[in-house]
Design an enzyme around this catalytic site. Structure first.
Site: not given
Length: 315
Positions: A34, A168
């Site tokens: 990404e 996360k």
């Protein structure tokens, strides 16, 4: 416009680098990467240094890196060093998820791809393995804000294996795991029985699936897609022990950063970059060092998985 895999032909929007195209044509291992980690996850020049190091790790492991971004109305799959440097230094870059792709492509501007958008682009290009830091998920307080990352829905529909250090740590990890289960997304612990917590190796949340070798992950990918189940997989790879930050330490800092975000009215796509920047300051750079370590660790595993998947029998 022709149809491909039941969808309008997306080649008008796709630009695959010669190196990546050659590797795919020859069934050599390719790993998607990404670009939001470059534009929204780390400051310059650490972002560029990390991007180059990650690509180097993948090459050293025998695979081809394919960093993905939207540039000048095209989805670029595979960026050269000059393009990486320009992206890393650029001040205004759109953060692109599924809902943003058409507008950013038509606008002709620059966009960095989230997990969701990177999965879409990787699938269009024929790349089945993607390395990232951590996936998005259910945000804390989502029962009031309804803030849930599009990454989770994308994982349920797009056939790409995502190698990550879990979700996360700033997120609500139990709720994120529950949503993935509801959506039918396999969450596989690599060498672990509990979900990693990004900066820390263990969230305490048990996982039903475990693999201990890249070949096992590749076999699971093939079985899922041969069954016609579609969708992706989360391969949760713990941060190396030497680089982890104790969960209790991080939780204290995350709570402080979340409080600051609420006080300043930070919402939507701005939340994650804000929290990552504040955590870097609150931990005196330790969170950024851990982020770099886990991304590189995931890249090395992704290269091994891609190599194992590339050995599958030809269709």
């Amino acid at each position: 416009m022709t149809e491909r895999n039941g969808r309008p032909d997306a080649m008008q929007f796709l630009e695959v680098s010669p190196e990546v195209a050659s590797a795919l044509a020859e069934r050599r291992p390719v790993v998607a990467l990404e670009s939001t980690i470059i534009t929204h996850g780390m400051p310059f020049p650490r972002n560029l240094e990390t991007a180059l190091a990650v690509e180097g790790d993948i090459r050293a492991a025998g695979a081809v890196p394919a960093t993905i971004a939207v540039l000048e109305g095209r989805i670029r799959v595979g960026l050269d060093e000059a393009a990486l440097e320009a992206l890393a230094e650029r001040a205004e870059v759109a953060k692109v998820s599924r809902a943003d792709l058409p507008a950013v492509l038509n606008g002709g501007g620059a966009g960095s791809t989230t997990v969701a958008a990177t999965m879409i682009a990787a699938d269009l290009a024929g790349i089945r393995v993607f390395a990232t830091g951590g996936i998005g998920g259910v945000h804390r307080g989502a029962e009031n804000s309804f803030d849930v990352s599009a990454d989770l829905q994308e994982l349920s529909r797009t056939p790409v294996a995502v190698i990550c250090a879990g979700a996360k740590a700033i997120l609500d990890l139990p709720k994120t795991l529950e949503v993935l289960e509801t959506l039918g997304v396999p969450v596989v612990g690599f060498g672990c029985d509990t979900l990693p917590a990004f900066y820390s190796r263990d969230s305490g949340l048990p996982l039903a699936l475990r693999c201990d070798a890249a070949a096992e992950v590749a076999a699971l990918m093939m079985a899922q897609w041969d069954l016609g189940l579609g969708g992706g997989l989360v391969v949760a790879n713990p941060i190396p022990m030497a680089d982890e930050i104790p969960a209790a330490t991080m939780e204290e800092k995350i709570a402080e950063a979340l409080s600051e975000a609420a006080a300043q009215g930070v919402q939507g796509k701005a939340v994650t970059p804000f929290l990552l920047q504040r955590l870097e300051a609150l931990t005196k750079g330790a969170s950024l060092d851990a982020n770099v370590a886990l991304v590189r660790n995931n890249a090395r595993l992704a290269a091994a998985v891609a190599a194992a998947y590339a050995e599958r029998p030809a269709p």
